[in-house]
Design a protein around this motif. Sequence first.
Motif, PDB file in Angstrom:
ATOM      1  N   UNK A 271      -6.452  -4.204  14.647  1.00 42.13           N
ATOM      2  CA  UNK A 271      -5.925  -5.064  13.749  1.00 42.13           C
ATOM      3  C   UNK A 271      -4.652  -5.806  12.932  1.00 42.13           C
ATOM      4  N   UNK A 272      -4.431  -7.101  13.682  1.00 39.63           N
ATOM      5  CA  UNK A 272      -2.397  -7.440  13.915  1.00 39.63           C
ATOM      6  C   UNK A 272      -2.653  -7.801  11.612  1.00 39.63           C
ATOM      7  N   UNK A 273      -3.350  -8.275  11.509  1.00 39.95           N
ATOM      8  CA  UNK A 273      -3.240  -8.911   9.936  1.00 39.95           C
ATOM      9  C   UNK A 273      -3.370  -8.039   9.269  1.00 39.95           C
ATOM     10  N   UNK A 274      -3.874  -6.841   9.139  1.00 37.88           N
ATOM     11  CA  UNK A 274      -3.856  -5.401   8.643  1.00 37.88           C
ATOM     12  C   UNK A 274      -2.383  -5.183   8.836  1.00 37.88           C
ATOM     13  N   UNK A 275      -2.054  -4.766   9.911  1.00 38.87           N
ATOM     14  CA  UNK A 275      -0.648  -4.375  10.298  1.00 38.87           C
ATOM     15  C   UNK A 275       0.179  -5.434   9.924  1.00 38.87           C
ATOM     16  N   UNK A 276      -0.105  -6.365   9.395  1.00 41.27           N
ATOM     17  CA  UNK A 276       1.714  -7.007   8.672  1.00 41.27           C
ATOM     18  C   UNK A 276       1.331  -6.706   7.467  1.00 41.27           C
ATOM     19  N   UNK A 277      -0.384  -6.697   6.402  1.00 38.65           N
ATOM     20  CA  UNK A 277       0.058  -6.243   4.989  1.00 38.65           C
ATOM     21  C   UNK A 277       0.704  -5.220   4.881  1.00 38.65           C
ATOM     22  N   UNK A 278       0.333  -3.718   5.885  1.00 39.05           N
ATOM     23  CA  UNK A 278       0.793  -2.734   5.448  1.00 39.05           C
ATOM     24  C   UNK A 278       1.925  -2.388   5.835  1.00 39.05           C
ATOM     25  N   UNK A 279       2.832  -3.733   6.760  1.00 36.95           N
ATOM     26  CA  UNK A 279       4.080  -3.658   6.642  1.00 36.95           C
ATOM     27  C   UNK A 279       5.045  -4.347   5.222  1.00 36.95           C
ATOM     28  N   UNK A 280       3.936  -5.128   4.699  1.00 37.83           N
ATOM     29  CA  UNK A 280       4.490  -5.909   3.334  1.00 37.83           C
ATOM     30  C   UNK A 280       4.262  -5.409   2.390  1.00 37.83           C
TER      31      UNK A 280
END
Length: 355
Positions: A271-280
């Motif tokens: 889930x790339x969007x979840x990875x981006x959220x976690x990075x934020x």
Amino acid sequence: MEKSLVVKQEANSNIKATLSKDLYFIRGIAIALVALGHVIGNRDSGIRQLYEQDIPYMGWIYNFIYTFHMPIFFIISGISFSIFSSSNNSYAKFINSKFTRILIPLVCWAPIYYIFRSLSGSIKFSFIGLIQSVIYPNFIFWFFHALLLSTLLSFITIKKLGSQLVYYAISIALFALSFNLKEPLGEICYFNIFYAFGIAIAPYIKNIRFRLEKTPSILTFLLLLTCTFLMLSINYLLGREYGLVTKFMNGIIGFTLMYILSTWNQPFPMFKWLTRFSQSIADIFVYFGLLSMSIYLLHILVGSTTRIILVKIGITYPLIQFTLGYIASTLGPILIYRFLHKRSKLFRYSIGETK
């Protein structure tokens, strides 16, 4: 040959930058937990003092946080001393550095807190007490005294005498002695062991990171669960009855958990969007880490003022007190920092910055 040397220097520089970001991330989580603990408070401070009956689970959260959040700061400081400090610092440079980063914030903010606590009725004001607020470790400022001892001891024995064996021997002796000393002296001697642990693992931290980066995501997740389970079990089995032992074990495991978390680059590969959220979210904690000194020095002033205002206007509902108090304690210092940092040289000096 020269090209190879340049590549090696660039690689070392990149590694140090990555390690620095990791440590700021961990520092950011730790300072967020410090603010959380102070907002909750014990039965004589924080929002818990407002209610005759204790708030369910708040006491447990408070006690659990205090088993690992401050040890993490000292472990990070020990790693930073070992990796980032210059090997040929003179005594003059060392004293100047510690004067700027530790003593100036202590001298500037300890009297402010003493006056604030006097006005709130927590303590009785006296001019002798005002002076003692700087000289003697008290309230949140015991941290500066403990950090000064740790850095001074490591600088003299390792940087100047060149003997890590002597340093570790003294650190272990101070740790053993701390169990028989009264606070705050016992606390100051006790926390040095975490600084020493940071220095001990610093030479291996780069290789540990490389191994963790190659670890499959599912295994990383299991490691995080294991660390969490161990910390909760230690807290349940030992708890406050064996407080110093609990803090020693959970402090090291807690740092391990957070360091693993800091290296987990792809937590949700599907889930790339979840990875981006976690990075934020991770970037937010890195920012907290960068501003950790300001948050540490200001969060109680802002949080306590918020609590008092809410009580004055008749808002005592625990969830509102907790939510608004925590938001104020974390975001308030950041807003003050952003407003004053470029406008006031005095403010920059007061939080340990010179530029």
